[in-house]
Design a protein around this motif. Structure first.
Motif, mmCIF file in Angstrom:
data_model
loop_
_atom_site.group_PDB
_atom_site.id
_atom_site.type_symbol
_atom_site.label_atom_id
_atom_site.label_comp_id
_atom_site.label_asym_id
_atom_site.label_seq_id
_atom_site.Cartn_x
_atom_site.Cartn_y
_atom_site.Cartn_z
ATOM 1 N N GLY A 1 40.557 33.669 -80.559
ATOM 2 C CA GLY A 1 40.885 34.736 -81.465
ATOM 3 C C GLY A 1 40.187 36.019 -81.057
ATOM 4 N N ILE A 2 40.037 36.906 -81.992
ATOM 5 C CA ILE A 2 39.447 38.223 -81.747
ATOM 6 C C ILE A 2 37.969 38.096 -81.396
ATOM 7 C CG2 ILE A 2 38.941 40.459 -82.803
ATOM 8 C CD1 ILE A 2 41.460 40.034 -84.504
ATOM 9 N N ALA A 3 37.258 37.133 -81.994
ATOM 10 C CA ALA A 3 35.818 37.005 -81.798
ATOM 11 C C ALA A 3 35.461 36.202 -80.541
ATOM 12 C CB ALA A 3 35.196 36.328 -83.023
ATOM 13 N N GLY A 4 36.415 35.839 -79.717
ATOM 14 C CA GLY A 4 36.143 35.043 -78.522
ATOM 15 C C GLY A 4 35.347 35.821 -77.494
ATOM 16 N N THR A 5 34.524 35.113 -76.750
ATOM 17 C CA THR A 5 33.711 35.772 -75.724
ATOM 18 C C THR A 5 34.516 35.919 -74.440
ATOM 19 O OG1 THR A 5 32.848 33.684 -74.914
ATOM 20 C CG2 THR A 5 31.626 34.736 -76.694
ATOM 21 N N ASP A 6 34.015 36.742 -73.545
ATOM 22 C CA ASP A 6 34.701 36.952 -72.276
ATOM 23 C C ASP A 6 34.743 35.680 -71.432
ATOM 24 O OD1 ASP A 6 35.295 39.573 -72.800
ATOM 25 O OD2 ASP A 6 33.427 40.336 -71.913
ATOM 26 N N VAL A 7 33.699 34.861 -71.525
ATOM 27 C CA VAL A 7 33.658 33.614 -70.758
ATOM 28 C C VAL A 7 34.740 32.664 -71.263
ATOM 29 C CG1 VAL A 7 32.251 31.583 -70.211
ATOM 30 C CG2 VAL A 7 31.209 33.854 -70.256
ATOM 31 N N ALA A 8 34.887 32.574 -72.558
ATOM 32 C CA ALA A 8 35.912 31.699 -73.130
ATOM 33 C C ALA A 8 37.303 32.204 -72.769
ATOM 34 C CB ALA A 8 35.748 31.621 -74.639
ATOM 35 N N LYS A 9 37.485 33.520 -72.757
ATOM 36 C CA LYS A 9 38.788 34.086 -72.399
ATOM 37 C C LYS A 9 39.132 33.803 -70.937
ATOM 38 C CE LYS A 9 38.816 37.844 -75.743
ATOM 39 N NZ LYS A 9 38.791 39.298 -75.940
ATOM 40 N N GLU A 10 38.139 33.868 -70.059
ATOM 41 C CA GLU A 10 38.377 33.605 -68.640
ATOM 42 C C GLU A 10 38.690 32.130 -68.385
ATOM 43 O OE1 GLU A 10 38.531 35.638 -65.985
ATOM 44 O OE2 GLU A 10 38.353 37.341 -67.349
ATOM 45 N N ALA A 11 38.081 31.232 -69.150
ATOM 46 C CA ALA A 11 38.256 29.796 -68.934
ATOM 47 C C ALA A 11 39.513 29.251 -69.604
ATOM 48 C CB ALA A 11 37.035 29.049 -69.467
ATOM 49 N N SER A 12 40.134 30.022 -70.468
ATOM 50 C CA SER A 12 41.260 29.501 -71.239
ATOM 51 C C SER A 12 42.581 29.661 -70.494
ATOM 52 C CB SER A 12 41.342 30.220 -72.581
ATOM 53 O OG SER A 12 41.665 31.576 -72.373
ATOM 54 N N ASP A 13 43.544 28.837 -70.876
ATOM 55 C CA ASP A 13 44.895 28.934 -70.333
ATOM 56 C C ASP A 13 45.750 29.897 -71.150
ATOM 57 O OD1 ASP A 13 44.453 27.162 -68.278
ATOM 58 O OD2 ASP A 13 44.997 25.425 -69.496
ATOM 59 N N ILE A 14 45.437 30.014 -72.428
ATOM 60 C CA ILE A 14 46.188 30.887 -73.316
ATOM 61 C C ILE A 14 45.216 31.614 -74.235
ATOM 62 C CG2 ILE A 14 46.570 29.044 -75.001
ATOM 63 C CD1 ILE A 14 49.296 30.266 -75.588
ATOM 64 N N ILE A 15 45.502 32.876 -74.493
ATOM 65 C CA ILE A 15 44.639 33.667 -75.363
ATOM 66 C C ILE A 15 45.475 34.159 -76.541
ATOM 67 C CG2 ILE A 15 43.227 35.749 -75.573
ATOM 68 C CD1 ILE A 15 42.692 35.514 -72.566
ATOM 69 N N LEU A 16 45.035 33.822 -77.753
ATOM 70 C CA LEU A 16 45.699 34.321 -78.950
ATOM 71 C C LEU A 16 44.968 35.573 -79.416
ATOM 72 C CD1 LEU A 16 46.234 30.923 -80.782
ATOM 73 C CD2 LEU A 16 47.875 32.218 -79.429
ATOM 74 N N THR A 17 45.704 36.599 -79.764
ATOM 75 C CA THR A 17 45.082 37.875 -80.100
ATOM 76 C C THR A 17 44.703 38.001 -81.560
ATOM 77 O OG1 THR A 17 47.268 38.855 -80.407
ATOM 78 C CG2 THR A 17 46.250 39.067 -78.224
ATOM 79 N N ASP A 18 44.973 36.983 -82.364
ATOM 80 C CA ASP A 18 44.549 37.029 -83.765
ATOM 81 C C ASP A 18 44.038 35.660 -84.190
ATOM 82 O OD1 ASP A 18 46.860 35.582 -83.885
ATOM 83 O OD2 ASP A 18 47.913 36.918 -85.256
ATOM 84 N N ASP A 19 43.444 35.584 -85.373
ATOM 85 C CA ASP A 19 42.886 34.336 -85.880
ATOM 86 C C ASP A 19 43.847 33.627 -86.829
ATOM 87 O OD1 ASP A 19 40.514 34.482 -84.494
ATOM 88 O OD2 ASP A 19 39.575 35.748 -86.005
ATOM 89 N N ASN A 20 45.086 33.964 -86.782
ATOM 90 C CA ASN A 20 46.083 33.394 -87.678
ATOM 91 C C ASN A 20 46.547 32.043 -87.122
ATOM 92 O OD1 ASN A 20 48.037 32.972 -89.574
ATOM 93 N ND2 ASN A 20 49.171 34.848 -89.154
ATOM 94 N N PHE A 21 46.545 31.011 -87.987
ATOM 95 C CA PHE A 21 46.928 29.670 -87.554
ATOM 96 C C PHE A 21 48.416 29.613 -87.188
ATOM 97 C CE2 PHE A 21 48.176 25.221 -88.312
ATOM 98 C CZ PHE A 21 47.346 24.608 -87.403
ATOM 99 N N SER A 22 49.231 30.458 -87.794
ATOM 100 C CA SER A 22 50.663 30.441 -87.480
ATOM 101 C C SER A 22 50.921 30.855 -86.025
ATOM 102 C CB SER A 22 51.440 31.351 -88.429
ATOM 103 O OG SER A 22 51.073 32.692 -88.234
ATOM 104 N N SER A 23 50.006 31.643 -85.430
ATOM 105 C CA SER A 23 50.143 31.996 -84.017
ATOM 106 C C SER A 23 49.970 30.765 -83.132
ATOM 107 C CB SER A 23 49.103 33.045 -83.625
ATOM 108 O OG SER A 23 49.312 34.230 -84.330
ATOM 109 N N ILE A 24 49.057 29.873 -83.508
ATOM 110 C CA ILE A 24 48.838 28.636 -82.758
ATOM 111 C C ILE A 24 50.080 27.743 -82.864
ATOM 112 C CG2 ILE A 24 47.443 26.537 -82.601
ATOM 113 C CD1 ILE A 24 45.104 28.240 -83.675
ATOM 114 N N VAL A 25 50.615 27.633 -84.070
ATOM 115 C CA VAL A 25 51.809 26.813 -84.282
ATOM 116 C C VAL A 25 52.981 27.369 -83.474
ATOM 117 C CG1 VAL A 25 53.500 26.079 -86.006
ATOM 118 C CG2 VAL A 25 51.066 26.030 -86.549
ATOM 119 N N LYS A 26 53.134 28.688 -83.471
ATOM 120 C CA LYS A 26 54.225 29.313 -82.732
ATOM 121 C C LYS A 26 54.042 29.121 -81.218
ATOM 122 C CE LYS A 26 56.082 32.850 -84.549
ATOM 123 N NZ LYS A 26 56.460 34.165 -85.052
ATOM 124 N N ALA A 27 52.793 29.202 -80.746
ATOM 125 C CA ALA A 27 52.525 28.998 -79.319
ATOM 126 C C ALA A 27 52.850 27.562 -78.906
ATOM 127 C CB ALA A 27 51.078 29.331 -78.999
#
Length: 153
Positions: A1-27
Motif C-alpha cells: 500500500g501507500i506505507a510500503g517501504t522501498d525495499v518491499a516495493k523492489e522485492a514485490s511482483d505487484i504494487i498496489l497504490t492504495d490500502d483498499n482491499f477491493s484493489s487486491i480482489v480486483k488484482a
C-alpha cells in the motif's frame, strides 16, 4: 500500500497504490483472467497447428504415392513435399490470421466474479493440463477427420 517501504516495493511482483482491499480482489481477479486467457489461447493454437502440420505432412505423403499403401508411407515417414494441400506460405497466412483473431477474442474477455470462487492454481501446475491435452487431441482428431473426408472422399 501507500506505507510500503522501498525495499518491499523492489522485492514485490505487484504494487498496489492504495490500502483498499477491493484493489487486491480486483488484482487477483484480473490475474486469474489473464491466466485463463493464455490457457485458452494455447489450447486453440496448439489444436490448429497440430492439425495444419498433420494435414500438410500427410497430404504430401499421400499425393506422392497415389493412395497406395498410405499407412506404410505415413509410418515410414517418407517426406517429399511436392503437392501438399497446404503450402508453406498458406500455413503462414493461416497462422497469422488465426493468431490475430484468436488473441483478440481471448484477450479482450472481461473478468467475472466466478473467477474468485475457484481455488488458486499452484506455482508448479503445468500450463497445459491433462484436460487441455485431451481437448487438443480430441478436437484435432475431429478436425482431421472432417478435413480428410473433404479432401480425399
Amino acid at each position: 500500500g501507500i506505507a510500503g517501504t522501498d525495499v518491499a516495493k523492489e522485492a514485490s511482483d505487484i504494487i498496489l497504490t492504495d490500502d483498499n482491499f477491493s484493489s487486491i480482489v480486483k488484482a487477483v481477479m484480473w490475474g486469474r483472467n489473464v491466466y485463463d486467457s493464455i490457457s485458452k489461447f494455447l489450447q486453440f493454437q496448439l489444436t490448429v497447428n497440430v492439425v495444419a502440420v498433420i494435414v500438410a505432412f500427410t497430404g504430401a505423403c499421400i499425393t506422392q504415392v497415389d493412395h497406395v499403401l498410405v499407412v506404410v508411407v505415413v509410418v515410414v515417414v517418407v517426406v517429399v513435399v511436392v503437392d501438399s494441400p497446404l503450402k508453406a506460405v498458406q500455413m503462414l497466412w493461416v497462422n497469422l490470421i488465426m493468431d490475430t483473431f484468436a488473441s483478440l477474442a481471448l484477450a479482450t474477455e472481461p473478468p467475472t466474479e466466478s473467477l474468485l470462487l475457484r481455488k488458486p492454481y499452484g506455482r508448479n501446475k503445468p500450463l497445459i493440463s491433462r484436460t487441455m491435452m485431451k481437448n487438443i487431441l480430441g478436437h484435432a482428431v475431429y478436425q482431421l477427420t472432417l478435413i480428410f473426408t473433404l479432401l480425399f472422399v
